[in-house]
Motif scaffolding. Structure first.
Motif, PDB file in Angstrom:
ATOM      1  N   ASP A 297      26.433  68.306 -23.243  1.00 21.27           N
ATOM      2  CA  ASP A 297      26.242  67.980 -24.658  1.00 21.27           C
ATOM      3  C   ASP A 297      26.544  66.495 -24.866  1.00 21.27           C
ATOM      4  O   ASP A 297      26.374  65.681 -23.952  1.00 21.27           O
ATOM      5  N   SER A 298      27.026  66.147 -26.043  1.00 22.94           N
ATOM      6  CA  SER A 298      27.196  64.732 -26.378  1.00 22.94           C
ATOM      7  C   SER A 298      28.254  64.042 -25.529  1.00 22.94           C
ATOM      8  O   SER A 298      28.217  62.818 -25.372  1.00 22.94           O
ATOM      9  N   LEU A 299      29.195  64.786 -24.959  1.00 18.78           N
ATOM     10  CA  LEU A 299      30.214  64.123 -24.148  1.00 18.78           C
ATOM     11  C   LEU A 299      29.584  63.454 -22.935  1.00 18.78           C
ATOM     12  O   LEU A 299      29.907  62.307 -22.603  1.00 18.78           O
ATOM     13  N   ILE A 300      28.666  64.147 -22.270  1.00 19.09           N
ATOM     14  CA  ILE A 300      27.961  63.526 -21.141  1.00 19.09           C
ATOM     15  C   ILE A 300      26.882  62.581 -21.639  1.00 19.09           C
ATOM     16  O   ILE A 300      26.661  61.509 -21.064  1.00 19.09           O
ATOM     17  N   TRP A 301      26.213  62.946 -22.724  1.00 22.21           N
ATOM     18  CA  TRP A 301      25.120  62.116 -23.250  1.00 22.21           C
ATOM     19  C   TRP A 301      25.622  60.716 -23.601  1.00 22.21           C
ATOM     20  O   TRP A 301      25.037  59.709 -23.198  1.00 22.21           O
TER      21      TRP A 301
ATOM     22  N   VAL B  87      27.605  73.206 -15.850  1.00 20.34           N
ATOM     23  CA  VAL B  87      27.243  73.473 -17.234  1.00 20.34           C
ATOM     24  C   VAL B  87      28.432  73.064 -18.098  1.00 20.34           C
ATOM     25  O   VAL B  87      29.428  73.782 -18.201  1.00 20.34           O
ATOM     26  N   ALA B  88      28.319  71.886 -18.701  1.00 18.75           N
ATOM     27  CA  ALA B  88      29.411  71.315 -19.492  1.00 18.75           C
ATOM     28  C   ALA B  88      29.081  71.459 -20.971  1.00 18.75           C
ATOM     29  O   ALA B  88      28.790  70.491 -21.675  1.00 18.75           O
ATOM     30  N   LEU B  89      29.084  72.700 -21.430  1.00 16.37           N
ATOM     31  CA  LEU B  89      28.812  73.028 -22.826  1.00 16.37           C
ATOM     32  C   LEU B  89      30.000  73.824 -23.380  1.00 16.37           C
ATOM     33  O   LEU B  89      30.922  74.138 -22.657  1.00 16.37           O
ATOM     34  N   GLY B  90      29.953  74.151 -24.644  1.00 14.38           N
ATOM     35  CA  GLY B  90      30.992  74.968 -25.255  1.00 14.38           C
ATOM     36  C   GLY B  90      31.558  74.373 -26.522  1.00 14.38           C
ATOM     37  O   GLY B  90      31.933  75.101 -27.450  1.00 14.38           O
ATOM     38  N   THR B  91      31.616  73.024 -26.588  1.00 17.97           N
ATOM     39  CA  THR B  91      32.153  72.375 -27.786  1.00 17.97           C
ATOM     40  C   THR B  91      31.353  72.761 -29.023  1.00 17.97           C
ATOM     41  O   THR B  91      31.927  73.099 -30.070  1.00 17.97           O
ATOM     42  N   ASN B  92      30.033  72.720 -28.917  1.00 19.78           N
ATOM     43  CA  ASN B  92      29.200  73.009 -30.088  1.00 19.78           C
ATOM     44  C   ASN B  92      29.089  74.498 -30.378  1.00 19.78           C
ATOM     45  O   ASN B  92      28.832  74.889 -31.523  1.00 19.78           O
ATOM     46  N   ASP B  93      29.285  75.339 -29.357  1.00 15.94           N
ATOM     47  CA  ASP B  93      29.404  76.777 -29.631  1.00 15.94           C
ATOM     48  C   ASP B  93      30.638  77.026 -30.492  1.00 15.94           C
ATOM     49  O   ASP B  93      30.589  77.769 -31.481  1.00 15.94           O
ATOM     50  N   ALA B  94      31.752  76.386 -30.107  1.00 15.10           N
ATOM     51  CA  ALA B  94      32.987  76.542 -30.873  1.00 15.10           C
ATOM     52  C   ALA B  94      32.829  76.014 -32.292  1.00 15.10           C
ATOM     53  O   ALA B  94      33.278  76.639 -33.261  1.00 15.10           O
ATOM     54  N   MET B  95      32.172  74.860 -32.430  1.00 19.05           N
ATOM     55  CA  MET B  95      31.951  74.285 -33.745  1.00 19.05           C
ATOM     56  C   MET B  95      31.074  75.204 -34.596  1.00 19.05           C
ATOM     57  O   MET B  95      31.320  75.420 -35.789  1.00 19.05           O
ATOM     58  N   ARG B  96      30.044  75.760 -33.972  1.00 11.95           N
ATOM     59  CA  ARG B  96      29.123  76.667 -34.668  1.00 11.95           C
ATOM     60  C   ARG B  96      29.861  77.918 -35.150  1.00 11.95           C
ATOM     61  O   ARG B  96      29.615  78.420 -36.248  1.00 11.95           O
ATOM     62  N   GLN B  97      30.760  78.417 -34.340  1.00 10.28           N
ATOM     63  CA  GLN B  97      31.536  79.594 -34.726  1.00 10.28           C
ATOM     64  C   GLN B  97      32.532  79.252 -35.837  1.00 10.28           C
ATOM     65  O   GLN B  97      32.723  80.037 -36.772  1.00 10.28           O
ATOM     66  N   ALA B  98      33.164  78.089 -35.726  1.00  8.21           N
ATOM     67  CA  ALA B  98      34.178  77.706 -36.712  1.00  8.21           C
ATOM     68  C   ALA B  98      33.587  77.493 -38.094  1.00  8.21           C
ATOM     69  O   ALA B  98      34.273  77.671 -39.106  1.00  8.21           O
ATOM     70  N   THR B  99      32.322  77.101 -38.157  1.00 11.97           N
ATOM     71  CA  THR B  99      31.676  76.803 -39.444  1.00 11.97           C
ATOM     72  C   THR B  99      30.780  77.947 -39.912  1.00 11.97           C
ATOM     73  O   THR B  99      29.905  77.752 -40.753  1.00 11.97           O
ATOM     74  N   ALA B 100      31.011  79.145 -39.413  1.00 15.90           N
ATOM     75  CA  ALA B 100      30.126  80.275 -39.720  1.00 15.90           C
ATOM     76  C   ALA B 100      30.170  80.688 -41.183  1.00 15.90           C
ATOM     77  O   ALA B 100      29.177  81.190 -41.713  1.00 15.90           O
TER      78      ALA B 100
ATOM     79  N   THR C 227      23.768  79.362  -4.957  1.00 16.80           N
ATOM     80  CA  THR C 227      24.206  78.463  -6.014  1.00 16.80           C
ATOM     81  C   THR C 227      25.638  78.756  -6.425  1.00 16.80           C
ATOM     82  O   THR C 227      26.072  79.909  -6.458  1.00 16.80           O
ATOM     83  N   CYS C 228      26.362  77.704  -6.734  1.00 19.85           N
ATOM     84  CA  CYS C 228      27.714  77.788  -7.282  1.00 19.85           C
ATOM     85  C   CYS C 228      27.666  77.163  -8.677  1.00 19.85           C
ATOM     86  O   CYS C 228      27.069  76.097  -8.866  1.00 19.85           O
ATOM     87  N   VAL C 229      28.273  77.821  -9.654  1.00 16.00           N
ATOM     88  CA  VAL C 229      28.271  77.335 -11.032  1.00 16.00           C
ATOM     89  C   VAL C 229      29.629  76.751 -11.384  1.00 16.00           C
ATOM     90  O   VAL C 229      30.667  77.350 -11.071  1.00 16.00           O
ATOM     91  N   VAL C 230      29.626  75.586 -12.017  1.00 16.78           N
ATOM     92  CA  VAL C 230      30.842  74.954 -12.512  1.00 16.78           C
ATOM     93  C   VAL C 230      30.798  74.962 -14.039  1.00 16.78           C
ATOM     94  O   VAL C 230      29.881  74.392 -14.640  1.00 16.78           O
ATOM     95  N   LEU C 231      31.752  75.617 -14.665  1.00 12.92           N
ATOM     96  CA  LEU C 231      31.869  75.638 -16.119  1.00 12.92           C
ATOM     97  C   LEU C 231      33.035  74.746 -16.530  1.00 12.92           C
ATOM     98  O   LEU C 231      34.123  74.833 -15.956  1.00 12.92           O
ATOM     99  N   VAL C 232      32.796  73.892 -17.525  1.00 16.09           N
ATOM    100  CA  VAL C 232      33.801  72.922 -17.967  1.00 16.09           C
ATOM    101  C   VAL C 232      34.309  73.333 -19.336  1.00 16.09           C
ATOM    102  O   VAL C 232      33.537  73.410 -20.305  1.00 16.09           O
ATOM    103  N   THR C 233      35.591  73.618 -19.456  1.00 17.27           N
ATOM    104  CA  THR C 233      36.126  74.042 -20.746  1.00 17.27           C
ATOM    105  C   THR C 233      36.112  72.892 -21.748  1.00 17.27           C
ATOM    106  O   THR C 233      36.107  71.714 -21.385  1.00 17.27           O
ATOM    107  N   ALA C 234      36.106  73.253 -23.011  1.00 15.07           N
ATOM    108  CA  ALA C 234      36.048  72.277 -24.102  1.00 15.07           C
ATOM    109  C   ALA C 234      37.456  71.877 -24.532  1.00 15.07           C
ATOM    110  O   ALA C 234      38.361  72.720 -24.609  1.00 15.07           O
ATOM    111  N   SER C 235      37.648  70.580 -24.819  1.00 13.00           N
ATOM    112  CA  SER C 235      38.925  70.179 -25.411  1.00 13.00           C
ATOM    113  C   SER C 235      39.038  70.824 -26.786  1.00 13.00           C
ATOM    114  O   SER C 235      38.034  71.132 -27.434  1.00 13.00           O
TER     115      SER C 235
END
Length: 369
Positions: free
Chosen positions: A164-168, A226-239, A273-281
């Motif tokens: 997401d935007s952190l890598i972008w 796959v370095a996602l999750g921040t915007n999922d959390a944001m989407r849930q928080a603003t539901a 394949t090996c998957v790496v998931l990166v947790t969100a701050s």
């Protein structure tokens, strides 16, 4: 007519596109080429299309890879399954390979596209429907060819990075005028002898970029970050309500599982394949974000522990790393800042990017050891 009856009729109509696409009288032939990219000059796909249901039915008539070979071996064609359209977002893609790619028909409505948010300043290219041998490029009947993994080290392991935007922002730090920029993650991977394909853009989540994860899966990377999750959390928080939040949590769960399954499920034979998931701050001013980020992070850990994935998921615990570095009260004290973060305490400055990339590369090396 009930919605179920309408859906059944539409499903049957879409399925009939296979026979319609085979009609030579109505076909319009065209070619999409990769000639804009030096290492893919020869690669192209010859398509045929027929108007159908407000769109087109596309089929592959011939292929040629970057070596000039016209053999279909190693090519893949993929699309959403027909059954249950349009409520099949989480269903696995339909994939055909090798000789079956030729004359395989796809209705345009089944070609997966990225789900975009209104805040995006640009529209990422429509996803492709064909993957070149060895995952070297992806080709769309709509907008042509995109290269994937770089060619600087053709024998290196392929490492896919979706973010997401952190890598972008980190990848475009100098473009945005930044002076405190970390070395880009693709550069670090290339210098380590890996072949990187990085796709990142702001506002994306497991939910909105599931189709991008699936597209990367068709290229069969050795490691998929796959370095996602921040915007999922944001989407849930603003539901807006607990029911809406629970529905969005379910969407995050389904998307994460579908994406990981796409990366790890065979065929092709021998996939490793090996998957790496990166947790969100877990700090942001948005009410409820901290709790939802913790929920998403816990979901990643739970997913990694599922028996079906058999230890093929590595967790980069960026959330724990930030808590340890920034101090115990950083999460709970709105006025306390941390030197790894910009003013919003969510996006990173160079030192934060550097440390996060260190952890990601360590996890990648663990996958390859």
């Amino acid at each position: 007519m009930s919605s179920r009856q309408m859906k059944s009729i539409l499903t049957l109509a879409i399925a009939s596109s296979i026979s319609i696409a085979a009609s030579p009288a109505a076909a319009q032939d065209f070619t999409k080429s990769c000639s804009a990219f030096a290492n893919l000059t020869n690669a192209q796909v010859q398509w045929s299309k027929v108007p159908y249901l407000g769109d087109f039915v596309y089929s592959v008539k011939a292929v040629r890879d970057r070596t000039g070979s016209t053999s279909p071996v190693g090519w893949q064609s993929y699309h959403r399954p027909v059954a249950g359209f349009p409520n099949n977002f989480y269903d696995p893609l339909t994939i055909v390979r090798d000789a079956s790619v030729i004359n395989h028909s796809i209705w345009g409505g089944l070609i997966p596209y990225a789900v975009l948010t209104a805040t995006l300043p640009q529209n990422p290219a429509a996803l492709a429907t064909v993957t070149c041998p060895n995952g070297e490029c992806v080709i769309s009947p709509v907008n042509g060819c995109r290269p994937t993994y770089d060619f600087t080290n053709p024998t290196g392991w392929k490492v896919s990075v979706i973010g997401d935007s952190l890598i972008w922002y980190a990848q475009l730090c100098e473009f945005f005028g930044g002076t405190n920029c970390a070395e880009h993650i693709d550069v670090r991977l290339n210098n380590a002898g890996r072949r990187a394909w990085v796709q990142a853009i702001h506002s994306m989540s497991f939910y909105s970029w599931l189709n991008v994860i699936r597209e990367h899966a068709t290229t069969v990377p050795r490691v998929a970050v796959v370095a996602l999750g921040t915007n999922d959390a944001m989407r849930q928080a603003t539901a807006g309500s607990s029911a809406a939040r629970d529905a969005r949590r379910a969407e995050t769960t389904n998307s994460m599982l579908a994406g990981v399954r796409a990366m790890l499920s065979p065929p092709p034979a021998g996939r490793n394949t090996c998957v790496v998931l990166v947790t969100a701050s877990e700090k942001h001013a948005t009410a409820g974000y901290t709790n939802e980020a913790g929920w998403v992070n816990n979901l990643m850990v739970q997913t990694s522990n599922l028996a079906e994935f058999a230890g093929k998921i590595k967790i980069v615990n960026w959330a724990a790393e930030t808590r340890a570095h920034c101090g115990a009260s950083w999460l709970t004290n709105p006025s306390q800042t941390c030197d790894w973060f910009s003013s919003d305490q969510l996006h990173l400055v160079g030192a934060g990017d550097e440390r996060r990339n260190d952890l990601i590369l360590t996890a990648i090396n663990s996958c390859l050891s």
